[in-house]
Design a protein around this motif. Structure first.
Motif, PDB file in Angstrom:
ATOM      1  N   ILE A  42       4.282  -0.545  -6.811  1.00 40.96           N
ATOM      2  CA  ILE A  42       3.061   0.245  -6.655  1.00 40.96           C
ATOM      3  C   ILE A  42       1.835  -0.652  -6.591  1.00 40.96           C
ATOM      4  O   ILE A  42       1.010  -0.573  -5.674  1.00 40.96           O
ATOM      5  CB  ILE A  42       2.883   1.217  -7.839  1.00 40.96           C
ATOM      6  CG1 ILE A  42       4.114   2.095  -8.027  1.00 40.96           C
ATOM      7  CG2 ILE A  42       1.655   2.093  -7.638  1.00 40.96           C
ATOM      8  CD1 ILE A  42       4.125   2.830  -9.345  1.00 40.96           C
ATOM      9  N   PHE A  43       1.704  -1.523  -7.588  1.00 41.77           N
ATOM     10  CA  PHE A  43       0.458  -2.255  -7.757  1.00 41.77           C
ATOM     11  C   PHE A  43       0.585  -3.760  -7.545  1.00 41.77           C
ATOM     12  O   PHE A  43      -0.426  -4.455  -7.540  1.00 41.77           O
ATOM     13  CB  PHE A  43      -0.098  -1.999  -9.161  1.00 41.77           C
ATOM     14  CG  PHE A  43      -0.346  -0.542  -9.442  1.00 41.77           C
ATOM     15  CD1 PHE A  43      -1.359   0.141  -8.800  1.00 41.77           C
ATOM     16  CD2 PHE A  43       0.453   0.142 -10.335  1.00 41.77           C
ATOM     17  CE1 PHE A  43      -1.576   1.483  -9.047  1.00 41.77           C
ATOM     18  CE2 PHE A  43       0.239   1.489 -10.601  1.00 41.77           C
ATOM     19  CZ  PHE A  43      -0.780   2.163  -9.947  1.00 41.77           C
ATOM     20  N   GLY A  44       1.803  -4.269  -7.401  1.00 41.22           N
ATOM     21  CA  GLY A  44       1.977  -5.710  -7.312  1.00 41.22           C
ATOM     22  C   GLY A  44       2.591  -6.191  -6.027  1.00 41.22           C
ATOM     23  O   GLY A  44       3.233  -7.234  -5.988  1.00 41.22           O
ATOM     24  N   ALA A  45       2.398  -5.414  -4.946  1.00 41.24           N
ATOM     25  CA  ALA A  45       2.973  -5.794  -3.659  1.00 41.24           C
ATOM     26  C   ALA A  45       1.876  -6.309  -2.741  1.00 41.24           C
ATOM     27  O   ALA A  45       0.693  -6.165  -3.003  1.00 41.24           O
ATOM     28  CB  ALA A  45       3.674  -4.593  -3.019  1.00 41.24           C
ATOM     29  N   GLY A  46       2.276  -6.898  -1.633  1.00 44.82           N
ATOM     30  CA  GLY A  46       1.322  -7.368  -0.644  1.00 44.82           C
ATOM     31  C   GLY A  46       2.039  -7.877   0.585  1.00 44.82           C
ATOM     32  O   GLY A  46       3.185  -8.325   0.517  1.00 44.82           O
ATOM     33  N   GLY A  47       1.370  -7.820   1.722  1.00 47.30           N
ATOM     34  CA  GLY A  47       1.951  -8.272   2.970  1.00 47.30           C
ATOM     35  C   GLY A  47       2.804  -7.197   3.615  1.00 47.30           C
ATOM     36  O   GLY A  47       2.859  -6.054   3.173  1.00 47.30           O
ATOM     37  N   GLY A  48       3.463  -7.573   4.698  1.00 45.86           N
ATOM     38  CA  GLY A  48       4.338  -6.649   5.403  1.00 45.86           C
ATOM     39  C   GLY A  48       3.666  -5.886   6.526  1.00 45.86           C
ATOM     40  O   GLY A  48       4.280  -4.986   7.109  1.00 45.86           O
ATOM     41  N   GLY A  49       2.428  -6.244   6.862  1.00 46.12           N
ATOM     42  CA  GLY A  49       1.725  -5.554   7.933  1.00 46.12           C
ATOM     43  C   GLY A  49       1.717  -6.298   9.246  1.00 46.12           C
ATOM     44  O   GLY A  49       0.968  -5.937  10.167  1.00 46.12           O
ATOM     45  N   GLU A  50       2.544  -7.335   9.377  1.00 48.00           N
ATOM     46  CA  GLU A  50       2.485  -8.183  10.566  1.00 48.00           C
ATOM     47  C   GLU A  50       2.796  -7.424  11.861  1.00 48.00           C
ATOM     48  O   GLU A  50       2.196  -7.714  12.910  1.00 48.00           O
ATOM     49  CB  GLU A  50       3.466  -9.350  10.432  1.00 48.00           C
ATOM     50  CG  GLU A  50       3.142 -10.321   9.314  1.00 48.00           C
ATOM     51  CD  GLU A  50       3.901 -10.026   8.035  1.00 48.00           C
ATOM     52  OE1 GLU A  50       4.097 -10.965   7.238  1.00 48.00           O
ATOM     53  OE2 GLU A  50       4.310  -8.857   7.839  1.00 48.00           O
ATOM     54  N   ALA A  51       3.732  -6.494  11.815  1.00 51.56           N
ATOM     55  CA  ALA A  51       4.074  -5.760  13.032  1.00 51.56           C
ATOM     56  C   ALA A  51       2.900  -4.906  13.499  1.00 51.56           C
ATOM     57  O   ALA A  51       2.602  -4.845  14.700  1.00 51.56           O
ATOM     58  CB  ALA A  51       5.309  -4.884  12.793  1.00 51.56           C
TER      59      ALA A  51
END
Length: 880
Positions: free
Chosen positions: A294-303
């Motif tokens: 929930i609060f500790g993720a980031g990235g994964g928007g490259e597509a």
């Protein structure tokens, strides 16, 4: 505000409400309408325009430059003369407070402790920056290791465990041994958050499995059930051994603590006839993964970034399209406010010519729906699904950001004391997703907020000598890989091909059975990098998009950091760095002890291969694999700050340090609302800075430059001229979005007027270059409208600008044309409202925004405020 209108901490003014609705019906009938501004709160008539969803970097934390009236020089301690030199501090005792709305009990039916902090939380809001010590004592609870008011002891049947509940339902747990203490924490979690724990056990496994396209948190808030498969449960079980292998000595203690905690939760349920499966160590580990997702993720928007680039190049031509993309997705904007001044290098470009980043054809992405995938493919499947549960898998997981902390070192405080006002914006839920707790045991004296499901340790809180908190950092722990599809027989691949190229071979995807969502099987293909999140084409060639997360399979290791913090091991800034670095999830950690303040940006951050642009998908054929992870000293961190203040509102950590590829920073950030600092501040002053910003329009800092461009033209009507004058006055009063008298309407016309014109202004600025693209439905990626408006208009006015855009937007670079466009947009928007409300804009009082509690189990609401959910207020007295 008169004293008779102020709620007090007396139980006599508690807002307790008995809810007779059944749990299952209540949970399933609600939906998760979660505006980004409040990380999970449901609000009505939200007044802000671009909402605080854009994460806003904290000023080099010297927010005095350009935004504050004091005379502090950027990068230097507050200036004083001989007459200002403070005498030795008269403060000899620590002061500590905290607050958690709605209240610390989270069960059904509700009781007196379900809502007894809501009036206190709401009571601070109308004070804005006018906060006194008396207000702090009135609107916060003391966090001084002492029960408040009347108490009662909760029997557990365990001789070494004592649980005392105070008047506000806060449990004070004492254990003769570590196991006794953890047992008591498990007991109170089941007692006070049993509803949440049961709703979350299945979805927590969905977080462990990293199911593409499924928001595990929304499964909880919508009452959906997820039943894990044996394979998913094994992912959790495997982490127990990883804890033992990684922390040979501490690992045994962590697992023992988790087992005792699980035993306590199970014992409560058995003693009270609660029909629930026994709680386990696996549940503790899964909950850890859940919070991280929930609060500790980031990235994964490259597509999404790649698709946006393709759309821009298609609409504007390759050269201008790329220039606009670079403007809107900057890698290191020199004007982006940062928590630190010192530079830390973690750039978007990993070195050398970009050879391993993959372009995607415009509009070619098909996101995976994991409920009914074909083997090795990612089709779009139409099926009924609760609102908010499913997200476009290839777009990256949703981010939640609204937390903040404000830290002041002794040399910048009026009393030579360390000051801290800090807390995470966790959203507004009933039951709330953290709980207040006080733990006392061998070597442990800690009080603060813990996560139900792992509450043997604190997530945020204080010991006898230091305090800590965190905000979401959304650092880059997740990468999208472009898998080149292939057929074993050498034939032409398609989107549904079940093989991909890796290390020179055509290897098969594996199909992972995650479990069932309700009664729908959840399966999805995986590569060596991770789950398939979709397919696309690159130069017409089909590719699969997969998601690799650095913390996958390592969620339980984060318990070591919380253990350190809770046990008092982070008693110096250096030891705090070491503890925070154990946290693989991405957070901005704020720290305060008697000597000073500190900061550490955590995350298990990969070192990428050369030849990449981190904003774009990585070629998955094996040549561009991760090369390791950042060392502790490579993370942004600081022991103090030249200004005497460290500020963070989910902002950029430091110059040179790129966060997630879907979390890029421009020149405007809400941390700039943390202004008007005195040379030396008291605790009430820090609370006031926070509270003023919580009720200030986040885009109001843009008005001076907008006004400057408007001054280059002429108002087309008396209506628009009058409205702009009213906004000028509102801005001069710090742009309050406030219903201070709680009569249901904002106190002045400013919020409605600004909300009416801001969107049209943003459209007018973008229109000459991006209008057709936006009209076609393409969503803009990157820094957002506020920073576009700011930098573009300042450039038009000839003001100093660092890192100018390559493209001129408003008026296509002509200030007169821009001014005319803004005036026209304002006038047309106002005319629509005038047709309903009349020609006197001073009477246009908007409906005051109110926040309700997700997922709708209770009807209570309160005045919307852009403030952390759980918050602690600390003053550390100097060593005597």
């Amino acid at each position: 505000m008169t004293p008779r209108n102020r709620p007090t901490r007396s139980k006599r003014v508690g807002l307790a409400l008995t809810v007779t609705i059944g749990l299952a019906a209540a949970a399933c009938s609600s939906d998760d309408a979660t505006p980004p501004a409040t990380d999970g709160a449901t609000t009505t008539d939200a007044p802000t325009t671009e909402a605080p969803t854009e994460t806003d970097p904290s000023a080099p934390v010297d927010t005095t430059a350009d935004t504050t009236p004091d005379t502090t020089v950027e990068g230097e301690p507050p200036a004083t003369d001989a007459s200002d030199e403070p005498s030795p501090s008269d403060v000899t005792e620590d002061r500590a407070f905290y607050i958690l709305p709605p209240g610390n009990y989270g069960g059904l039916p509700t009781n007196d402790e379900s809502f007894d902090q809501l009036a206190l939380y709401d009571g601070l809001t109308p004070l804005r920056g006018d906060v006194t010590d008396a207000d702090i004592e009135e609107f916060f609870l003391p966090a001084d290791f002492t029960p408040i008011g009347e108490t009662f002891e909760e029997p557990t049947g365990r001789a070494g465990t004592t649980i005392v509940y105070d008047e506000f339902g806060v449990p004070h747990i004492t254990g003769e041994t570590r196991e006794d203490l953890a047992f008591g924490a498990g007991w109170v979690s089941a007692r006070d958050r049993g509803l949440l724990i049961e709703l979350g056990r299945g979805p927590a496994r969905a977080a462990v499995a990293d199911i593409p396209g499924i928001d595990a948190f929304s499964l909880v808030t919508s009452g959906q059930t997820f039943t894990p498969s044996e394979a998913t449960e094994q992912l959790v079980t495997d982490q127990i051994q990883l804890i033992l292998d990684t922390y040979p000595e501490e690992g045994e203690e962590i697992v023992a603590d988790a087992q005792a905690y699980a035993d306590g939760a199970t014992a409560y349920n058995e003693a009270n006839g609660v029909d629930a499966a026994p709680f386990t160590v696996n549940d503790v580990i899964a909950t850890t993964a859940f919070i991280g997702s929930i609060f500790g993720a980031g990235g994964g928007g490259e597509a999404s970034n790649a698709d946006f680039l393709a759309q821009l190049e298609l609409a504007l031509g390759e050269e201008q399209g790329r220039a606009v993309w670079e403007d809107l997705l900057p890698t290191d904007d020199p004007e982006a406010p940062t928590t630190l001044e010192e530079r830390f290098e973690y750039p978007a470009l990993t070195g050398g010519e970009v050879t391993g980043s993959v372009a995607i054809d415009a509009g070619s992405i098909i996101s995976l729906d994991p409920r009914e995938p074909a083997e090795g493919a990612a089709p779009t499947v139409e099926a009924a699904v609760p609102d908010g549960v499913l997200y476009p898998a290839a777009g990256g997981p949703p981010t939640r950001t609204a937390s903040n902390w404000l830290l002041t070192s002794p040399d910048a405080s009026a009393n030579d004391t360390t000051l801290a006002v800090m807390g995470p914006q966790l959203g507004y839920y009933y039951p709330e997703i953290v709980q207040q707790i006080h733990l006392t045991g061998p070597g442990i004296e800690a009080q603060g907020a813990a996560v139900p499901g792992l509450a043997m340790y604190l997530l945020i809180g204080r010991t006898q000598d230091y305090a800590w908190s965190l905000t979401s950092a959304n650092q880059d722990v997740r990468d999208i890989y472009a898998e080149v599809l292939c057929e074993p027989d050498g034939s032409e691949p398609t989107r549904t091909s079940s093989h991909y190229e890796f290390d020179g071979e055509c290897v098969p995807f594996e199909l992972f059975d995650a479990g069932t969502l309700g009664d729908v099987p959840i399966t999805f293909p995986t590569s060596v990098h991770g789950p398939v999140v979709g397919t696309a084409t690159s130069d017409g060639v089909p590719i699969a998009l997969t998601s690799k997360r650095s913390t996958f399979g390592r969620d339980g290791l984060n318990l070591a950091a919380l253990k350190d913090m809770t046990e008092g091991d982070a008693d110096t800034t250096e030891s705090f760095f070491e503890s925070a670095n154990r946290f693989g999830f991405t957070f901005n950690w704020g720290y305060a002890n008697r000597e000073g303040i500190g900061y550490f940006a955590s995350g298990y951050l990969p070192v990428r291969a050369e030849g990449l642009d981190r904003r774009l998908p990585t070629l998955g054929t094996g040549e561009y694999e991760w090369q390791g992870f950042l060392e502790q000293d490579e993370h942004p961190h600081a022991d103090g700050h030249p200004s005497g203040r460290l500020l963070n509102w989910n902002n950029q950590s430091a110059p040179g340090f790129m966060h997630g590829d879907n979390n890029l920073y421009g020149s405007v950030n809400r941390v700039e609302n943390f202004d008007q600092w005195p040379d030396r501040v008291e605790l009430s002053g820090v609370v006031g800075v926070m509270n003023r910003a919580a009720t200030e329009d986040v885009d109001s800092t843009l008005w001076p430059v907008i006004s400057g461009v408007l001054a280059e033209g002429t108002a087309p009507s008396e209506l628009s001229a009058t409205a702009v004058e009213l906004i000028d006055a509102w801005i001069a009063d710090d742009a309050p979005i406030l219903d201070a008298d709680d009569d249901g309407e904002y106190d002045v016309a400013g919020p409605l007027l600004f909300d009416t014109i801001f969107g049209p202004i943003a459209d007018a600025v973008r229109e000459p270059v991006l209008g057709d693209l936006v009209a076609s439905g393409v969503e803009l990626e990157g820094i957002g409208s506020s920073s576009i408006i700011d930098k573009d208009l300042r450039t038009l006015l000839g003001e100093p600008v660092e890192g100018e855009f390559a493209v001129s937007y408003c008026g296509a670079g002509d200030v007169d044309a821009c001014s005319a466009a803004l005036w026209t947009a304002i006038d047309e928007a106002l005319a629509v409202v005038a047709a309903e409300r009349g020609d006197d804009p001073s009477t246009w009082l908007g409906e005051g925004s109110r926040t309700t509690f997700v997922p709708g189990l209770v009807p209570n609401d309160f005045r919307t405020t852009n403030r952390p959910t759980f918050q602690q207020v600390i003053e550390w007295a100097p060593e005597q």
